[in-house]
Design a protein around this motif. Structure first.
Motif, PDB file in Angstrom:
ATOM      1  N   ARG A 276       0.849  -1.195   0.000  1.00 63.64           N
ATOM      2  CA  ARG A 276       0.000   0.000   0.000  1.00 63.64           C
ATOM      3  C   ARG A 276       0.886   1.246   0.000  1.00 63.64           C
ATOM      4  N   GLN A 277       0.453   2.225  -0.755  1.00 62.35           N
ATOM      5  CA  GLN A 277       1.168   3.503  -0.803  1.00 62.35           C
ATOM      6  C   GLN A 277       0.171   4.646  -0.706  1.00 62.35           C
ATOM      7  N   ASP A 278       0.655   5.798  -0.259  1.00 58.73           N
ATOM      8  CA  ASP A 278      -0.190   6.985  -0.201  1.00 58.73           C
ATOM      9  C   ASP A 278      -0.461   7.453  -1.634  1.00 58.73           C
ATOM     10  N   THR A 279      -1.725   7.375  -2.050  1.00 56.14           N
ATOM     11  CA  THR A 279      -2.095   7.594  -3.456  1.00 56.14           C
ATOM     12  C   THR A 279      -2.990   8.821  -3.574  1.00 56.14           C
ATOM     13  N   ASP A 280      -2.725   9.645  -4.587  1.00 54.07           N
ATOM     14  CA  ASP A 280      -3.574  10.797  -4.862  1.00 54.07           C
ATOM     15  C   ASP A 280      -4.896  10.305  -5.457  1.00 54.07           C
TER      16      ASP A 280
ATOM     17  N   LEU B   8      -5.971   8.774  -9.300  1.00 56.07           N
ATOM     18  CA  LEU B   8      -6.589   7.458  -9.507  1.00 56.07           C
ATOM     19  C   LEU B   8      -7.835   7.588 -10.377  1.00 56.07           C
TER      20      LEU B   8
ATOM     21  N   THR C  40      -5.632  12.233  -0.386  1.00 52.76           N
ATOM     22  CA  THR C  40      -4.870  10.991  -0.594  1.00 52.76           C
ATOM     23  C   THR C  40      -5.448   9.872   0.269  1.00 52.76           C
TER      24      THR C  40
ATOM     25  N   SER D 150      -4.436   5.459   1.442  1.00 51.63           N
ATOM     26  CA  SER D 150      -3.481   4.344   1.382  1.00 51.63           C
ATOM     27  C   SER D 150      -4.088   3.189   0.597  1.00 51.63           C
TER      28      SER D 150
ATOM     29  N   ASP E 109      -3.083   0.015  -2.894  1.00 47.89           N
ATOM     30  CA  ASP E 109      -2.268  -0.444  -4.020  1.00 47.89           C
ATOM     31  C   ASP E 109      -2.952   0.130  -5.268  1.00 47.89           C
ATOM     32  N   MET E 110      -2.364   1.148  -5.877  1.00 56.02           N
ATOM     33  CA  MET E 110      -3.057   1.881  -6.936  1.00 56.02           C
ATOM     34  C   MET E 110      -3.350   1.000  -8.147  1.00 56.02           C
TER      35      MET E 110
ATOM     36  N   ARG F 204      -7.075   0.566  -9.333  1.00 51.68           N
ATOM     37  CA  ARG F 204      -7.403   1.025 -10.689  1.00 51.68           C
ATOM     38  C   ARG F 204      -8.178  -0.064 -11.426  1.00 51.68           C
TER      39      ARG F 204
END
Length: 503
Positions: free
Chosen positions: A353-357, A361, A387, A389, A391-392, A396
């Motif tokens: 997991r990453q901090d995603t905008d 997305l 943002t 958290s 897995d983009m 997606r």
């Protein structure tokens, strides 16, 4: 013998009797005391003048006299009486005593009887301690399934403890012959054990061995035998030792070995499975590149051809190219879903997991849709959160499948809405995809997110992987996907992306 000698003898006899630890007294047939030694007098705390001539009932008291009355009558009837009694001593402490009434018979007539009383308190305490020790050893032997044995090598006499008898399914106290004891040993191990016994007897060294035995009831058990040899004048005279039933222990050891062997096989299979999974992953990568790249090139060529045909006003040809491009897009979507199930969602390791905008997305997912469908998509923001958290790549894929379904089943002139909100309990990002299509029938709802399921009851193509992939993506995120019931027509699919504390 002179009177002087007789008196001297009587004196020395009296002195001797007074030094005997047992209590001695003589009672006539009228039950009057005619003689008592020092121990007897001390016991009752009386002087010689007080005890000689006293009646027995007066000396013993009513309770003790009543207890002894049957023995007194037996002695006066000429029968020797031997019995044990607990009586208070001169210090008031209860003491064990062994009493012997010996009738004094002259010319067939009982003249009285001699009383001998010996204190056996210590003997009784020793016996009690010995019984307690034996009981403790027996209980310990039962718990540990250990028993003792010995063989007299001069007479071949065998002695087994009660626990050994129990181990062999024999009644306690049973003592076999040496040959009978040998016959209990499993025939396949008998010669080997006899050789070991002979070697140990000759060398004098202690030994132990695990021996298979057939009990009296036909049970096959395993014993651990311990043996030592006793020598006298250089000759072996006795073997002794212990046996322990280790049948259950050996069974557990066998199970443990089997379990370890199974574990090794499983570990080998895991290694092989990892190798196969790696090979499969590499093949899927090759497939994704070798198949998707030509399809992407073909899609781009069709897009260019459509633009050219539109510029030449050849609308019929442009429409045919457009239909072909839509089929191409559907094929590419099916390939993406298939590869996702095979390569991404079968993983057992936690996702990264990453901090995603969030807007990025949404923008990427909208761009994945056909160009002529994008204008139908509208975005509603109900939160200022920028943002989240996740897995983009997986999110997606999930959101793209929901949006493609919504566009497919909504009327061509209706909008499809992506609504972004959040929740505090639990802390989560909420993404709703809202369409105005026919909705989902009630009989389909329980199986909507299973593999092979389809959103609506219309004839479907493909393998029904889209919503299954959405569910698996949300499971990997610790979240969920579900239908939201609303009053307006259509379908609302909700993604709840749980946020870890601090995300």
């Amino acid at each position: 013998m002179s009177d002087q000698q007789h008196n001297d003898l009587s004196y020395y006899m009296r002195r001797l009797v007074d030094h005997v630890p047992s209590m001695l007294a003589y009672w006539d047939k009228d039950l009057r005391c005619r003689f008592a030694n020092k121990a007897y007098k001390v016991w009752f705390g009386l002087t010689p003048e007080q005890i000689i001539g006293i009646r027995m009932e007066e000396l013993l008291g009513p309770r003790l006299f009543a207890l002894n009355e049957s023995y007194i009558r037996g002695a006066l009837a000429g029968q020797e009486q031997l019995f044990e009694r607990i009586v208070p001593g001169p210090d008031g402490v209860q003491r064990h005593s062994l009493a012997n009434y010996l009738p004094d018979i002259v010319d067939g007539q009982v003249q009285g009887f001699l009383v001998q009383v010996t204190e056996i308190t210590r003997l009784k305490e020793t016996e009690a301690a010995l019984r307690a020790s034996e009981a403790f050893l027996d209980q310990t032997g039962r718990m540990a399934s250990v028993g003792g044995w010995e063989v007299d090598l001069r007479t071949n006499a065998v002695k087994w403890s009660d626990q050994v008898c129990r181990i062999y399914d024999l009644p306690p106290g049973y003592q076999p012959t040496r040959e009978e004891a040998r016959q209990f040993v499993d025939p396949e191990a008998r010669e080997w054990l006899l050789a070991k016994v002979a070697s140990g007897t000759q060398s004098g060294k202690p030994w132990e061995a695990e021996v298979p035995v057939i009990t009296a009831k036909g049970r096959r058990i395993w014993l651990r035998c311990f043996c030592e040899v006793e020598f006298k004048d250089g000759q072996a005279v006795r073997m002794f030792g212990a046996v322990q039933d280790i049948t259950e222990l050996r069974s557990r050891e066998a199970e443990l070995r089997q379990e370890q062997s199974l574990r090794r096989r499983i570990e080998q299979q895991v290694v092989e499975l990892d190798r196969l999974l790696k090979e499969r992953s590499e093949m899927l990568d090759v497939l994704a590149h070798e198949v998707r790249q030509p399809l992407n090139n073909a899609s781009a060529a069709m897009q260019s051809a459509k633009a050219s045909l539109t510029g030449l006003q050849d609308m019929a040809a442009a429409q045919r190219v457009d239909r072909a491009q839509k089929v191409m897009n559907q094929v590419m979507a099916n390939i993406d879903n298939t590869l996702a199930v095979a390569a991404l969602l079968a993983q057992s390791a936690p996702i990264t997991r990453q901090d995603t905008d969030i807007d990025t997305l949404i923008g990427v997912v909208v761009a994945d849709m056909p160009a002529d469908e994008r204008e139908r998509i509208q975005i509603e923001r109900l939160t200022s959160t920028r943002t989240a958290s996740m897995d983009m790549s997986l999110m997606r894929l999930a959101l793209r499948n929901l949006l493609a379904n919504a566009l497919k089943f909504s009327p061509p002139d209706e909008k499809v809405t992506i609504q972004i909100s959040d929740s505090d309990a639990p802390l989560a990002l909420i993404i709703d995809v809202v369409d105005h299509g026919p909705g989902v029938a009630s009989d389909i709802r329980p199986h909507l997110f299973e593999r092979g399921a389809h959103t609506h009851q219309q004839p479907q193509t493909g393998h029904g992987l889209g919503l299954y992939i959405v569910r698996r993506v949300m499971e990997l995120h610790g979240g969920q996907v579900g239908l939201v019931d609303r009053e307006t027509p259509g379908t609302t699919m909700r993604l709840s992306i749980i946020q870890a504390p601090g995300s």
